[in-house]
Design an enzyme around this catalytic site. Structure first.
Site, short mmCIF file in Angstrom:
data_model
loop_
_atom_site.label_atom_id
_atom_site.label_comp_id
_atom_site.label_asym_id
_atom_site.label_seq_id
_atom_site.Cartn_x
_atom_site.Cartn_y
_atom_site.Cartn_z
CG HIS A 146 5.12 -19.78 -22.19
ND1 HIS A 146 4.40 -19.36 -23.05
CD2 HIS A 146 6.45 -18.97 -22.20
CE1 HIS A 146 5.07 -18.29 -23.82
NE2 HIS A 146 6.23 -18.11 -23.37
CD GLU A 206 -12.66 -4.99 -21.47
OE1 GLU A 206 -12.04 -6.03 -20.77
OE2 GLU A 206 -12.46 -4.35 -22.53
CG ASP A 256 -9.37 -5.22 -18.53
OD1 ASP A 256 -8.34 -4.96 -17.90
OD2 ASP A 256 -9.31 -5.44 -19.67
CB CYS A 287 -16.40 -12.68 -22.25
SG CYS A 287 -15.93 -11.00 -22.33
C1 PEP Z 1 -11.67 -9.09 -19.43
O1 PEP Z 1 -11.33 -8.00 -19.32
O2 PEP Z 1 -12.48 -9.46 -18.52
C2 PEP Z 1 -11.57 -9.73 -20.71
C3 PEP Z 1 -12.34 -10.73 -20.87
O3 PEP Z 1 -10.66 -9.29 -21.46
P1 PEP Z 1 -9.16 -9.45 -21.29
O4 PEP Z 1 -8.84 -10.51 -20.17
O5 PEP Z 1 -8.64 -9.93 -22.61
O6 PEP Z 1 -8.82 -7.89 -20.81
MG MG Z 2 -10.21 -7.08 -20.98
#
Ligand code: PEP
Ligand code: MG
Length: 575
Positions: free
Chosen positions: A190, A435, A459, A506
């Site tokens: 948090h 991923e 991931d 991302c």
């Molecule tokens: C990722 O896995 O890089 C991603 C952007 O998704 P999350 O971090 O929400 O799993």
């Molecule tokens: Mg992910």
């Protein structure tokens, strides 16, 4: 003078006076009682007062910091309103003839043990944190102690605490806080989320800081490096001088970044890169816009589904997506469909407990089984896509049949919406999150049937390197700069381009300044990152040529270990 280190949870460099936020003494003695009724009345009053306090905090937060934080307090409210929890304490008072404090402690300890035994993933840790927070609030009310919050911190304070509970920070006078340092908490805690969204530098995992610092001590806090936070307590003159030089340099940099904020991310030889933000709430959106975001490359939609006893309906989701789409129009908004899994408990879905949750029932697998939930979300997305530049993206895809199944459901939703005469966009673009290793290997197949890919490197790193991303025991094996990752990125980007599709990133890697030229050189067309990182990304992209990026990427691909890659990137950053 004391120098210590921890982990950077929110980047920046700052100084101020230590404000030691010590926990209240909630010690009590177990007292045997005769009049159990009077004790039960005391308990009821403590519950009522606690509820009223939580309600006030929740209301003050929802409008202010956005739904995400109000949500945390709704989770605590759900716990405090849980009749079973209350009744168990009432029973413990009458059966044990013990005071309300002891009965509360007994029942709380049982639940705390249960949460701890469920494993140390982020979700269970969070639940335990929330429950502890609720327990302390009720106990404090039973003991008749005043609430100790951070509303009275003096200006220019660096808060120093063992840990900061959500309710500790809720009423904090944020304008007076220049930094936060805690002994506990991870980079996804948090404190970290809050500090980032407020743009306050923060360090977590700083051992013994509460014992080392005294209230009013001068503190220097440097969290500019990706991983390591540096902290000086009562610094010597020479250290202060060095630090001030760094602060001046940083301020200068921020001023320069202010000038490029929101500008097009285009290389010196004219290659345009799409830059967008990762968000999970309207508060994140506001913050990202302040940092110059024109689009969203990853809207995490999970928070709608976590902690709530009922499923969010289509209209609620539609309004949320529409607000974001309209605000950014014509900028794009990529909505990622629900990405939950066995590691996160979702009250409204009775998902099975799994031994191996990251390899289990998660991401698109859950959506394809819970078709109605998935369709509700897809309908909301399709409708929002009529109000702006909305695209949809699927997480954890490992086979083209999963993409096909999702697209079939989109087609079904389109027919239904048309029959209901509701506005929607029938040409909604679809993307796949890369991923899984499979998604990289079959990215040629996938990009024949989707419009874009976005690499979820968080991931992807976990699955390519077979390293649980939240298991501290193997954190040294979670190598985000591994040659395997850069090769995977290149392979997927090349395949996307062969099919005339674009490729983005991302995951966290996309927002790391030193990596940006290389990622562009590997063929990445879009980078999505925490809003705060956007100005620096614009500045970097506008200072390099595409040719330089390609050459640098080529050089990097020849390197054999993560260490070699890290020092290569470091050297390139210094040059
Ligand atoms: C990722 O896995 O890089 C991603 C952007 O998704 P999350 O971090 O929400 O799993
Ligand atoms: Mg992910």
């Amino acid at each position: 003078m004391t120098y210590t280190t921890g982990r950077s949870a929110s980047p920046g460099i700052t100084s101020g006076k230590a404000f030691i936020y010590a926990e209240q003494d909630l010690a009590f003695s177990t007292v045997q009682i005769e009049n159990t009724e009077a004790e039960q009345t005391r308990l009821k009053e403590a519950f009522d007062n606690s509820k009223a306090e939580l309600d006030e905090i929740k209301n003050s937060l929802t409008g202010d910091l956005g739904e995400e934080f109000g949500h945390i307090f709704r989770a605590q409210m759900t716990m405090i309103e849980d009749d079973e929890f209350y009744e168990e304490i009432i029973d413990a008072i009458s059966s044990g003839k013990i005071c309300a404090e002891a009965a509360l402690d007994q029942i709380f300890s049982g639940y705390a043990d249960m949460f701890s035994s469920l494993g140390e993933d982020d979700y269970n840790r969070q639940r335990l944190l929330d429950l502890t927070d609720v327990y302390k609030r009720i106990l404090r009310n039973l003991l008749g102690l005043e609430s100790s919050d951070l509303s009275a911190v003096p200006a220019g304070s660096v808060i120093v605490a063992k840990d900061l509970m959500p309710s500790d920070t809720a009423l904090m006078n944020r304008d007076n806080v220049s930094g936060m340092i805690t002994e506990k908490g991870g980079v996804t805690s948090h404190v970290a989320i809050l500090a980032k969204s407020l743009g306050i530098p923060a360090a977590v995992g700083v051992s013994s800081i509460v014992a080392s610092a005294k209230s009013g001590n001068e503190i220097l806090l440097d969290t500019l490096e990706i991983d390591e936070a540096k902290i000086w307590i009562s610094p010597a003159l020479e250290e202060k001088k060095q630090f001030e030089k760094k602060v001046a340099g940083y301020k200068n940099k921020l001023k320069q970044l202010e000038e490029v904020k929101g500008l097009e991310a285009v290389t010196t030889d004219g290659k345009k890169i799409e830059l967008s933000a990762n968000i999970g709430s309207l508060a994140d959106l506001e913050s990202a816009i302040n940092y110059g975001a024109h689009g969203v490359g990853l809207l995490r939609t999970e928070f709608f589904f976590l902690d709530t006893p009922t499923l969010p309906d289509e209209d609620k989701q539609f309004r949320f997506y529409k607000t974001i789409a309209e605000k950014l129009n014509p900028g794009m908004v990529i909505i990622r469909t629900l990405d939950i899994g066995g590691d996160k408990e979702v009250k409204c879905l009775d998902l099975p407990k799994e031994d191996n949750p990251f390899l289990g029932f998660r991401g698109i697998r859950v959506c394809l089984e819970y078709r109605n939930i998935f369709k509700t979300q897809l309908r909301a997305v399709l409708r929002a896509a009529a109000c702006g530049n909305v695209k949809v993206m699927f997480p954890m895809v490992a086979d083209v049949t999963e993409l096909r199944a999702a697209k079939e459901l989109i087609a079904e939703c389109c027919s239904e919406l048309a029959a209901e005469k509701l506005d929607f966009n029938p040409d909604l673009e679809t993307g796949v999150m890369v991923e899984t290793p499979a998604a990289v290997i079959i990215s040629d197949i996938l990009t024949e049937e989707c419009d874009f890919i976005s690499m979820g490197t968080n991931d992807l790193t976990q699955y390519v390197l077979c390293t649980d991303r939240i298991n501290e025991k193997v954190s040294e094996y979670y190598r985000m700069f591994s040659p395997a990752i850069f090769r995977a990125i290149k392979a997927a980007a090349d395949n996307a381009h062969k099919n005339g599709k674009w490729a983005g990133i991302c995951g966290e890697l996309g927002g790391i300044p030193a990596a940006i030229p290389v990622l562009i050189g590997l063929g990445i067309d879009e980078l999505s990152m925490t809003g705060q990182m956007l100005p620096e990304a614009v500045s970097i992209i506008r200072s390099v040529s595409y040719n330089y990026c390609k050459e640098t990427a080529e050089e990097l691909l020849k390197l054999k270990t993560e260490d070699e890659i890290k020092s290569f990137l470091q050297k390139k950053t210094l040059n």
